[in-house]
Scaffold this motif. Sequence first.
Motif, short mmCIF file in Angstrom:
data_model
loop_
_atom_site.label_atom_id
_atom_site.label_comp_id
_atom_site.label_asym_id
_atom_site.label_seq_id
_atom_site.Cartn_x
_atom_site.Cartn_y
_atom_site.Cartn_z
N ARG A 304 -50.25 32.91 29.12
CA ARG A 304 -50.00 31.99 30.23
C ARG A 304 -51.32 31.55 30.87
N GLU A 305 -52.21 32.50 31.08
CA GLU A 305 -53.52 32.19 31.67
C GLU A 305 -54.36 31.34 30.72
N TYR A 306 -54.25 31.61 29.42
CA TYR A 306 -54.99 30.81 28.45
C TYR A 306 -54.48 29.37 28.46
N TYR A 307 -53.16 29.22 28.48
CA TYR A 307 -52.59 27.87 28.57
C TYR A 307 -53.14 27.15 29.81
N GLN A 308 -53.15 27.84 30.94
CA GLN A 308 -53.63 27.23 32.18
C GLN A 308 -55.09 26.80 32.07
N SER A 309 -55.88 27.55 31.30
CA SER A 309 -57.29 27.19 31.14
C SER A 309 -57.47 25.89 30.35
N LEU A 310 -56.46 25.53 29.53
CA LEU A 310 -56.52 24.29 28.75
C LEU A 310 -55.89 23.12 29.48
N LEU A 370 -42.37 33.61 27.42
CA LEU A 370 -43.04 34.89 27.23
C LEU A 370 -43.93 34.81 25.99
N SER A 371 -44.45 35.95 25.55
CA SER A 371 -45.40 35.94 24.44
C SER A 371 -44.75 35.67 23.10
N LEU A 372 -43.46 36.04 22.95
CA LEU A 372 -42.80 35.84 21.67
C LEU A 372 -42.74 34.36 21.34
N MET A 373 -43.04 34.02 20.08
CA MET A 373 -43.07 32.65 19.58
C MET A 373 -44.29 31.85 20.08
N ARG A 374 -45.24 32.54 20.67
CA ARG A 374 -46.44 31.87 21.15
C ARG A 374 -47.68 32.67 20.77
N THR A 375 -48.80 31.95 20.60
CA THR A 375 -50.11 32.56 20.42
C THR A 375 -51.14 31.67 21.12
N ARG A 376 -52.33 32.17 21.29
CA ARG A 376 -53.40 31.33 21.84
C ARG A 376 -53.64 30.14 20.92
N THR A 380 -53.76 26.02 21.47
CA THR A 380 -54.97 25.28 21.09
C THR A 380 -54.61 24.12 20.16
N GLU A 381 -53.72 24.38 19.20
CA GLU A 381 -53.31 23.32 18.27
C GLU A 381 -52.62 22.18 18.98
N ILE A 382 -51.75 22.51 19.92
CA ILE A 382 -51.07 21.45 20.68
C ILE A 382 -52.10 20.62 21.45
N VAL A 388 -52.24 14.23 23.20
CA VAL A 388 -51.66 15.26 24.07
C VAL A 388 -52.62 15.68 25.18
N LYS A 389 -52.06 15.83 26.37
CA LYS A 389 -52.77 16.43 27.50
C LYS A 389 -51.85 17.49 28.10
N LEU A 390 -52.33 18.72 28.19
CA LEU A 390 -51.52 19.80 28.76
C LEU A 390 -51.55 19.71 30.29
#
Length: 502
Positions: A304-310, A370-376, A380-382, A388-390
């Motif tokens: 979640r925090e990594y997503y927020q950083s992007l 949650l973490s399941l079905m997700r990775t850093r 990054t790929e998205i 795309v803009k997150l």
Amino acid sequence: MLNLLMSLVSEKELGGRIIQDIKDRTKPDALYMVVGRSEELPVYEAYGECVLRDHAAQGIYDSYQQAQENYIPLEDDVIQYMNRYSTEIMHQQRRFELYPDFRIEPDWNSHYTVYIHNVFFWYNFLQRKQITHVFLSAIPHEGFDCVIYHLCRYLEIPVKIVHSCFIPFRRYPLDDYMVDDPKLTAEYARLLKQYEHSSADKIPLEGKTAEVFARWASLQPDQMKPWYMRVDPFVRRLRQRFYETNIIRIWKGILGEDYARYGNSPAFLKAAVVKIPKLVQMIPVAWKRWRFVRPAKKLSIEYREYYQSLAGEPAEGEKYIYFPLQYQPEATSNPMGGGMYADQMIPLRILDRALPDNISIYVKTHPEQLSLMRTRDYYTEIANIPKVKLMKIETSTYDLMKNAVAVASLTGTALWECQFFGVPAIAFGYSVKNPAPLTYHVRTVEECRRALDQIAAQPRRDVTRELKLYTKALHNVSFEAAQIGEKVPEIIADFVGADGQR
């Protein structure tokens, strides 16, 4: 002959009394059930042969169930047919990689073993038990039930499904989740004709459906927000998936009913003392849950925090398509996304290729994810998809929705909500939202471009009246979840042909 298979049954929804009602109405030659909980097996074994859901989810069957001496081998035709769905099914099994009651190991070999065991077992079960009809209490999404569903299609065994709809706490029967329900579309067409000269305020809705429609039509985010988003969605999802780990909250749950009945009185204290042994029993359970949840929660927060950083904020005046990611794993993306489209990277890349250069894609992760079905790397790929803009998690989904050129998703709630703002919806998946007035169903770059051309020609319009009629149509073909014990026997009796004409 009527040999009926029902999946999934539980005391919470389809208890023994309801099963007896089904048997009385349909008089099956044999009844088979997939049972939700091991402690409920004795209840259902009185009515027919049972398979435990936990065992089916893991592809584990005993020697009696396997009956190896006369098995039917898997041959090329059935293998090739099921290969179309194998990846989709194995991804459904991933929901059990982090599961408090049992666990499927995350490696490919483990998932393949579960998958092939289930294909073999259910292919034999459906044929050797001569199953004539199958009832599913939800759209299949746990792996084993999707195996049953597709094998039924292969063997031409009729299937009836009862699924939840976007009107809260209502369900509706359907035959094929990838086809617009003919009863719904016919009822919508009928209502359009009946009320063709009526304004929206002259179209009546009933009870809770009227209340929820009024909230949607208010255009006020606090009212439009679904019930499950009215508390901290991340915390709610953690508790829903892994159960309560806080012993104080467990204690409150154990005593909640007594407190509501007695308040702060001697009777409540007496009830509390009586239940102390139950609390003591829950202490090691809570400890076990906490040890299980802790690493999953830690990883979820990290991602979640990594997503927020992007992520960033919307750019003033920028044209964009809003694409809110759906929570996963859920039936709403797999199987309802349609095959590998459950990987939301696929529709995002289709949308990216279809869009002109002057339109961006604003992507926002689901606040419950949650973490399941997700990775850093997934995030990054998205973020690396050109248009795309997150968006930050705290950015209002309703602001993003109402200022968008269109809203895109597989089957998400936003596809419905956006239409109250007059914003078109681009649906990549299959859901009951697809026939709604401003929805464009697409699967390819070309279909996406055609939809965007139509949106550009008529970007926004007020469809409140049509939305109300569509809501009324869905209400008319659905029923309250609380009525499931009354309605399911009727649905099954109609499905199998209670008059004996099977």
